[in-house]
Design a protein around this motif. Sequence first.
Motif, mmCIF file in Angstrom:
data_model
loop_
_atom_site.group_PDB
_atom_site.id
_atom_site.type_symbol
_atom_site.label_atom_id
_atom_site.label_comp_id
_atom_site.label_asym_id
_atom_site.label_seq_id
_atom_site.Cartn_x
_atom_site.Cartn_y
_atom_site.Cartn_z
ATOM 1 N N GLY A 100 0.797 -1.222 0.000
ATOM 2 C CA GLY A 100 0.000 0.000 0.000
ATOM 3 C C GLY A 100 0.826 1.266 0.000
ATOM 4 N N LEU A 101 0.175 2.368 -0.248
ATOM 5 C CA LEU A 101 0.843 3.660 -0.348
ATOM 6 C C LEU A 101 0.761 4.470 0.941
ATOM 7 C CD1 LEU A 101 -0.496 4.692 -3.874
ATOM 8 C CD2 LEU A 101 1.738 3.705 -3.334
ATOM 9 N N VAL A 102 -0.062 4.026 1.892
ATOM 10 C CA VAL A 102 -0.267 4.784 3.127
ATOM 11 C C VAL A 102 0.106 3.908 4.317
ATOM 12 C CG1 VAL A 102 -1.897 6.125 4.504
ATOM 13 C CG2 VAL A 102 -2.171 6.007 2.025
ATOM 14 N N ARG A 103 1.252 4.188 4.923
ATOM 15 C CA ARG A 103 1.727 3.374 6.039
ATOM 16 C C ARG A 103 1.942 4.191 7.311
ATOM 17 N NH1 ARG A 103 6.279 0.268 2.361
ATOM 18 N NH2 ARG A 103 4.821 -0.832 1.016
ATOM 19 N N ASN A 104 1.659 5.482 7.271
ATOM 20 C CA ASN A 104 1.891 6.311 8.446
ATOM 21 C C ASN A 104 0.589 6.596 9.189
ATOM 22 O OD1 ASN A 104 0.960 7.802 6.316
ATOM 23 N ND2 ASN A 104 2.680 9.214 6.236
ATOM 24 N N ALA A 105 0.713 7.308 10.311
ATOM 25 C CA ALA A 105 -0.449 7.615 11.152
ATOM 26 C C ALA A 105 -1.427 8.526 10.422
ATOM 27 C CB ALA A 105 0.025 8.284 12.439
ATOM 28 N N ILE A 106 -2.658 8.552 10.901
ATOM 29 C CA ILE A 106 -3.711 9.278 10.197
ATOM 30 C C ILE A 106 -3.391 10.770 10.093
ATOM 31 C CG2 ILE A 106 -5.118 9.651 12.279
ATOM 32 C CD1 ILE A 106 -7.585 9.180 10.404
ATOM 33 N N GLU A 107 -2.707 11.336 11.092
ATOM 34 C CA GLU A 107 -2.375 12.757 11.029
ATOM 35 C C GLU A 107 -1.441 13.073 9.863
ATOM 36 O OE1 GLU A 107 -2.070 10.884 13.682
ATOM 37 O OE2 GLU A 107 -2.995 11.838 15.446
ATOM 38 N N GLU A 108 -0.659 12.089 9.439
ATOM 39 C CA GLU A 108 0.308 12.267 8.361
ATOM 40 C C GLU A 108 -0.118 11.601 7.061
ATOM 41 O OE1 GLU A 108 3.559 10.403 10.197
ATOM 42 O OE2 GLU A 108 4.000 12.034 11.590
ATOM 43 N N ALA A 109 -1.256 10.912 7.096
ATOM 44 C CA ALA A 109 -1.705 10.168 5.920
ATOM 45 C C ALA A 109 -2.145 11.108 4.807
ATOM 46 C CB ALA A 109 -2.852 9.228 6.295
ATOM 47 N N ASP A 110 -1.770 10.765 3.595
ATOM 48 C CA ASP A 110 -2.124 11.581 2.442
ATOM 49 C C ASP A 110 -3.414 11.050 1.821
ATOM 50 O OD1 ASP A 110 -1.095 13.639 0.342
ATOM 51 O OD2 ASP A 110 -1.716 11.893 -0.823
ATOM 52 N N GLU A 111 -4.405 11.914 1.724
ATOM 53 C CA GLU A 111 -5.715 11.497 1.202
ATOM 54 C C GLU A 111 -5.625 11.013 -0.234
ATOM 55 O OE1 GLU A 111 -10.114 13.419 0.213
ATOM 56 O OE2 GLU A 111 -8.716 14.500 1.501
ATOM 57 N N ASP A 112 -4.848 11.710 -1.046
ATOM 58 C CA ASP A 112 -4.735 11.313 -2.447
ATOM 59 C C ASP A 112 -4.080 9.941 -2.586
ATOM 60 O OD1 ASP A 112 -5.929 13.639 -3.307
ATOM 61 O OD2 ASP A 112 -4.037 14.702 -3.607
ATOM 62 N N ALA A 113 -3.088 9.650 -1.743
ATOM 63 C CA ALA A 113 -2.427 8.342 -1.786
ATOM 64 C C ALA A 113 -3.404 7.237 -1.394
ATOM 65 C CB ALA A 113 -1.212 8.327 -0.866
ATOM 66 N N LEU A 114 -4.228 7.497 -0.368
ATOM 67 C CA LEU A 114 -5.212 6.507 0.060
ATOM 68 C C LEU A 114 -6.255 6.271 -1.031
ATOM 69 C CD1 LEU A 114 -6.314 4.626 2.215
ATOM 70 C CD2 LEU A 114 -7.529 6.570 3.220
ATOM 71 N N LEU A 115 -6.713 7.331 -1.662
ATOM 72 C CA LEU A 115 -7.691 7.195 -2.742
ATOM 73 C C LEU A 115 -7.102 6.431 -3.926
ATOM 74 C CD1 LEU A 115 -9.367 10.720 -2.676
ATOM 75 C CD2 LEU A 115 -10.429 8.534 -2.051
ATOM 76 N N LEU A 116 -5.816 6.667 -4.219
ATOM 77 C CA LEU A 116 -5.161 5.926 -5.295
ATOM 78 C C LEU A 116 -5.051 4.451 -4.947
ATOM 79 C CD1 LEU A 116 -3.738 5.857 -8.021
ATOM 80 C CD2 LEU A 116 -1.613 6.509 -6.854
ATOM 81 N N ASP A 117 -4.726 4.149 -3.689
ATOM 82 C CA ASP A 117 -4.690 2.761 -3.220
ATOM 83 C C ASP A 117 -6.034 2.076 -3.456
ATOM 84 O OD1 ASP A 117 -2.345 1.649 -2.337
ATOM 85 O OD2 ASP A 117 -2.559 2.294 -0.269
ATOM 86 N N LEU A 118 -7.101 2.739 -3.051
ATOM 87 C CA LEU A 118 -8.440 2.170 -3.194
ATOM 88 C C LEU A 118 -8.845 2.058 -4.659
ATOM 89 C CD1 LEU A 118 -10.189 4.102 -0.283
ATOM 90 C CD2 LEU A 118 -9.647 1.663 -0.325
ATOM 91 N N ASN A 119 -8.493 3.064 -5.449
ATOM 92 C CA ASN A 119 -8.854 3.057 -6.862
ATOM 93 C C ASN A 119 -8.108 1.966 -7.622
ATOM 94 O OD1 ASN A 119 -10.128 3.922 -9.222
ATOM 95 N ND2 ASN A 119 -8.522 5.406 -9.684
ATOM 96 N N THR A 120 -6.836 1.758 -7.254
ATOM 97 C CA THR A 120 -6.033 0.758 -7.957
ATOM 98 C C THR A 120 -6.435 -0.654 -7.582
ATOM 99 O OG1 THR A 120 -4.162 2.283 -8.007
ATOM 100 C CG2 THR A 120 -3.682 -0.033 -8.395
ATOM 101 N N LYS A 121 -6.539 -0.922 -6.288
ATOM 102 C CA LYS A 121 -6.755 -2.306 -5.859
ATOM 103 C C LYS A 121 -8.244 -2.658 -5.764
ATOM 104 C CE LYS A 121 -4.615 -5.809 -2.985
ATOM 105 N NZ LYS A 121 -3.653 -6.117 -1.913
ATOM 106 N N LEU A 122 -8.956 -2.004 -4.874
ATOM 107 C CA LEU A 122 -10.377 -2.328 -4.709
ATOM 108 C C LEU A 122 -11.162 -2.074 -5.997
ATOM 109 C CD1 LEU A 122 -12.844 -3.099 -3.026
ATOM 110 C CD2 LEU A 122 -12.936 -0.709 -2.240
ATOM 111 N N MET A 123 -11.094 -0.852 -6.511
ATOM 112 C CA MET A 123 -11.863 -0.528 -7.698
ATOM 113 C C MET A 123 -11.285 -1.182 -8.953
ATOM 114 S SD MET A 123 -14.398 1.011 -6.570
ATOM 115 C CE MET A 123 -15.110 1.358 -8.180
#
Length: 267
Positions: A100-123
């Motif tokens: 995955g692209l998001v491995r840090n705490a929520i305060e430091e998590a990048d929204e765009d990276a999380l959305l890309l993770d979801l778009n690539t794998k789940l979607m």
Amino acid sequence: MTLELGVAGKVAIITGGGVGIGKETARKLAAAGAKVVIAARTKATLEAAAAQLREETGGEVLAIPADTTSMAAVQALIDATVAHFGGVHILVNCAAAPGGLVRNAIEEADEDALLLDLNTKLMGYFRTAKACAPHMRKAGWGRIVNVGGLTARCTEALSGMRNAALVHFTKTLSDELGRDGITVNIIHPGVTRTEHIEQWFNAMAAEEGTTFEAIVEREAGAPAALRRMLEVHEVADPIVFLASELGSGITGESIAVDGGLSRAVFL
């Protein structure tokens, strides 16, 4: 006695098929007589992998570059496969950023990276399954195997959201497609010796001033029941089993292939 997988002549699409688990799965399916399409975004890597697999297996292996974040690209992949081989029977979804692209705490998590993770794998898995399902229904036979990850079962990283969602998607799809002779399952690999893992562990070793072997022992050896890192064929073999005629009675299941890395108990 040789076990017959029953995949000879079947058409298989493996996304993320240019490297790692996807490539090894393609190798085993091609060696068993399946007509194989490997798909990924990097054309040069993909075509090199296809040429290698053709030489090693003597099988039919076609490389089709595709970006699974685009429904149009996914549909073009399936259309090209059907035009070349006449149908689709097996789909192995393996296209995603390992870990995955998001491995840090929520305060430091990048929204765009999380959305890309979801778009690539789940979607991405959703898109390929959606495009392949009509062809499997028409054939009256199909296998979908999703490659998830152990973070579906633990709180290790926010990127685990994609794997947890994939478990629900897999189970729901198995209920929907089962009446048409199509099975749908998900495999959760543990730490596996792939190109990505070797690169990652070597980088960790350099940063920490230690050895690759020490990182392997810490991350994959000591925590696992088998006390070692898995080899790529050890994950590909169960995938091929589920994609074959031998796995006909298994559907909707979430299976860890991790060498005993996960100690959770599921009843």
